[in-house]
Scaffold this motif. Sequence first.
Motif, PDB file in Angstrom:
ATOM      1  N   ASP A 175       5.238  17.456  -5.434  1.00 39.52           N
ATOM      2  CA  ASP A 175       5.403  16.901  -6.781  1.00 39.52           C
ATOM      3  C   ASP A 175       6.694  16.102  -6.938  1.00 39.52           C
ATOM      4  N   ALA A 176       7.329  15.737  -5.824  1.00 42.45           N
ATOM      5  CA  ALA A 176       8.557  14.937  -5.907  1.00 42.45           C
ATOM      6  C   ALA A 176       8.704  14.097  -4.647  1.00 42.45           C
ATOM      7  N   LEU A 177       9.347  12.946  -4.816  1.00 42.21           N
ATOM      8  CA  LEU A 177       9.592  12.023  -3.707  1.00 42.21           C
ATOM      9  C   LEU A 177      11.072  11.672  -3.681  1.00 42.21           C
ATOM     10  N   PHE A 178      11.667  11.726  -2.506  1.00 36.70           N
ATOM     11  CA  PHE A 178      13.075  11.373  -2.308  1.00 36.70           C
ATOM     12  C   PHE A 178      13.157  10.282  -1.249  1.00 36.70           C
ATOM     13  N   PHE A 179      13.961   9.257  -1.486  1.00 39.31           N
ATOM     14  CA  PHE A 179      14.187   8.261  -0.438  1.00 39.31           C
ATOM     15  C   PHE A 179      15.498   7.533  -0.662  1.00 39.31           C
ATOM     16  N   ASN A 180      16.013   6.979   0.421  1.00 35.39           N
ATOM     17  CA  ASN A 180      17.253   6.198   0.387  1.00 35.39           C
ATOM     18  C   ASN A 180      16.918   4.726   0.216  1.00 35.39           C
ATOM     19  N   ASP A 217      10.125  -0.580  -3.164  1.00 39.21           N
ATOM     20  CA  ASP A 217      10.693   0.682  -3.631  1.00 39.21           C
ATOM     21  C   ASP A 217      10.571   0.833  -5.142  1.00 39.21           C
ATOM     22  N   ASP A 218      10.758  -0.266  -5.885  1.00 40.29           N
ATOM     23  CA  ASP A 218      10.592  -0.224  -7.343  1.00 40.29           C
ATOM     24  C   ASP A 218       9.141   0.110  -7.704  1.00 40.29           C
ATOM     25  N   ALA A 219       8.196  -0.495  -6.978  1.00 41.65           N
ATOM     26  CA  ALA A 219       6.776  -0.231  -7.238  1.00 41.65           C
ATOM     27  C   ALA A 219       6.444   1.231  -6.956  1.00 41.65           C
ATOM     28  N   THR A 220       7.034   1.775  -5.917  1.00 39.23           N
ATOM     29  CA  THR A 220       6.800   3.183  -5.576  1.00 39.23           C
ATOM     30  C   THR A 220       7.348   4.099  -6.669  1.00 39.23           C
ATOM     31  N   GLN A 221       8.560   3.814  -7.124  1.00 38.74           N
ATOM     32  CA  GLN A 221       9.145   4.626  -8.185  1.00 38.74           C
ATOM     33  C   GLN A 221       8.289   4.557  -9.444  1.00 38.74           C
ATOM     34  N   GLN A 256       0.808  -1.216   0.000  1.00 40.29           N
ATOM     35  CA  GLN A 256       0.000   0.000   0.000  1.00 40.29           C
ATOM     36  C   GLN A 256       0.848   1.275   0.000  1.00 40.29           C
ATOM     37  N   CYS A 257       2.161   1.127   0.197  1.00 41.66           N
ATOM     38  CA  CYS A 257       3.017   2.314   0.345  1.00 41.66           C
ATOM     39  C   CYS A 257       2.996   3.242  -0.867  1.00 41.66           C
ATOM     40  N   PRO A 258       3.096   2.729  -2.105  1.00 37.69           N
ATOM     41  CA  PRO A 258       3.090   3.654  -3.244  1.00 37.69           C
ATOM     42  C   PRO A 258       1.867   4.566  -3.271  1.00 37.69           C
ATOM     43  N   LYS A 259       0.678   3.988  -3.049  1.00 44.31           N
ATOM     44  CA  LYS A 259      -0.551   4.795  -3.094  1.00 44.31           C
ATOM     45  C   LYS A 259      -0.629   5.737  -1.897  1.00 44.31           C
ATOM     46  N   LYS A 260      -0.214   5.269  -0.720  1.00 40.49           N
ATOM     47  CA  LYS A 260      -0.248   6.128   0.462  1.00 40.49           C
ATOM     48  C   LYS A 260       0.597   7.376   0.243  1.00 40.49           C
ATOM     49  N   LEU A 261       1.771   7.186  -0.334  1.00 37.83           N
ATOM     50  CA  LEU A 261       2.664   8.316  -0.580  1.00 37.83           C
ATOM     51  C   LEU A 261       2.091   9.252  -1.647  1.00 37.83           C
ATOM     52  N   LEU A 262       1.498   8.667  -2.698  1.00 37.97           N
ATOM     53  CA  LEU A 262       0.928   9.480  -3.759  1.00 37.97           C
ATOM     54  C   LEU A 262      -0.267  10.278  -3.250  1.00 37.97           C
ATOM     55  N   ASP A 263      -1.105   9.644  -2.445  1.00 39.47           N
ATOM     56  CA  ASP A 263      -2.254  10.348  -1.857  1.00 39.47           C
ATOM     57  C   ASP A 263      -1.787  11.504  -0.974  1.00 39.47           C
ATOM     58  N   CYS A 264      -0.736  11.249  -0.197  1.00 37.54           N
ATOM     59  CA  CYS A 264      -0.190  12.285   0.674  1.00 37.54           C
ATOM     60  C   CYS A 264       0.333  13.453  -0.148  1.00 37.54           C
TER      61      CYS A 264
END
Length: 479
Positions: A100-105, A116-120, A85-93
């Motif tokens: 309009d941008a996401l950064f992560f390690n 992480d690939d799914a989120t990207q 559910q992380c990709p959608k949670k982050l996009l909704d947020c």
Amino acid sequence: MTKPATLSLCWLRADLRVNDNQALYQAAERGAAVAVFIATPSTWQEHDDAPIKVDFWRRNLAALRKDLQKLNIPLLLLHADSWSQCPKKLLDCAQKLGADALFFNDEYGVHEQARDDATQDTWQEAGLQCERFTDQLLFVPGSLRTQSDTMFKVYSQFRRKAYESLHRHLPTCYPAPAKQEDTGIESSELADHFSGYTPASEDQQQLWPAGEQAAQRRMSYFCEQLLEDYEESRDRPDLDGTSRLSAYLAAGVLSPRQCLHAALQLNQGEFDSGNPGAVSWINELLWREFYKHILVCYPRVSMHRAFRPDTEAVEWRNDPEGLRAWQQGKTGIPIVDAAMQQLLQTGWMHNRLRMISAMFLSKNLLIDWREGERWFMQHLIDGDLAANNGGWQWSASTGTDSAPYFRVFNPHSQSLKCDPDGRFIRTWLPALAGLSAKQIHSPPAADMFNQLDYPAPIVDLKSSRQRAIDAFRNLGESP
């Protein structure tokens, strides 16, 4: 309040710090940043994350929240039933905040990489920017290669290549982000997201104080007071001779770059010569690095598989009573039992004892190493998939650089060497406190003259060693 022209999310995971956090730094450099942490209790349980480890995250998030507030960076906590559910949670947020941008390690387990690939992919499909960075490591996994352009399988060869790379270029540490304009976004409260976990005891919290300042104090103390003697004292659990920074590294409260530079500062910039203690500690940091590279390049090891496929055929014993005795520190082998009590009571175990207790389970009891790997993860505050798996497979002779199957630590001789006065054993096994330095490593059997409240050994060390050797020899010679 004026809305920031550009707003970026920084997704925090095992990188709970403001200093030397590349994703956070780059997000803030782009414009205004909002830090986000996603609580996923069901996935934590599936991955056997210890309650004390989850509570350590909670306490470090509370400390990080204060550090971020000083920079006007809000910290938002989201909840997801699973990593999927992380990709959608982050996009909704992002859509809610106008980011309009996401950064992560990056993280490196097989499930973490898939998440992480799914989120990207989700962010790029939405036409939004997504940037990823190497943070838990000194080198990008797979970037250190053999002459035949494959990943190393032997640590000593990997280390030589790492030395060559470090001689050419030392990774730099990023500063904390600059203080930004107030975004008007309120930080989340933490309590609701960790309600299902029992807080660590007061004693445990004192052993493992949270926050970057606490981690930096421990690192400074280690480097200034202990590092010079580290090579000689690191295998002595009766001494305060190790860094005790593993929990901070596992949670990302410290980075390996910060540790490397701290060692170099006290060793005139040398990492493979000079002070033996500094060289030895850097060597341990590179072991940690090696196991994470293995995790990426040989993903089977994060799927409960042996690194060496031939060892999948070992006939492990089904011994629930022996496993339970080992788990509870009631094997009748003092150094093993003291080590297990340290784990149960503090959430941590000295590294030498991890090897001794792991080899006792996988060799003397001939119980599948995966049982021990899981038990450690369920109790360690510094539980790290790569390091834990690598250590267990080394001990069980199923992994990279594995101990030859005929090398079986004798816990009695190890005890005499590592805890010569029995000080460590007395600390964790008070029933043996009255024994002499000689007796405490192998207590006398209880009889009418000796009412010692301590179990007899559950296995004969000599015959069980031979049983393990026979079980591995039956596989044929190692390739």
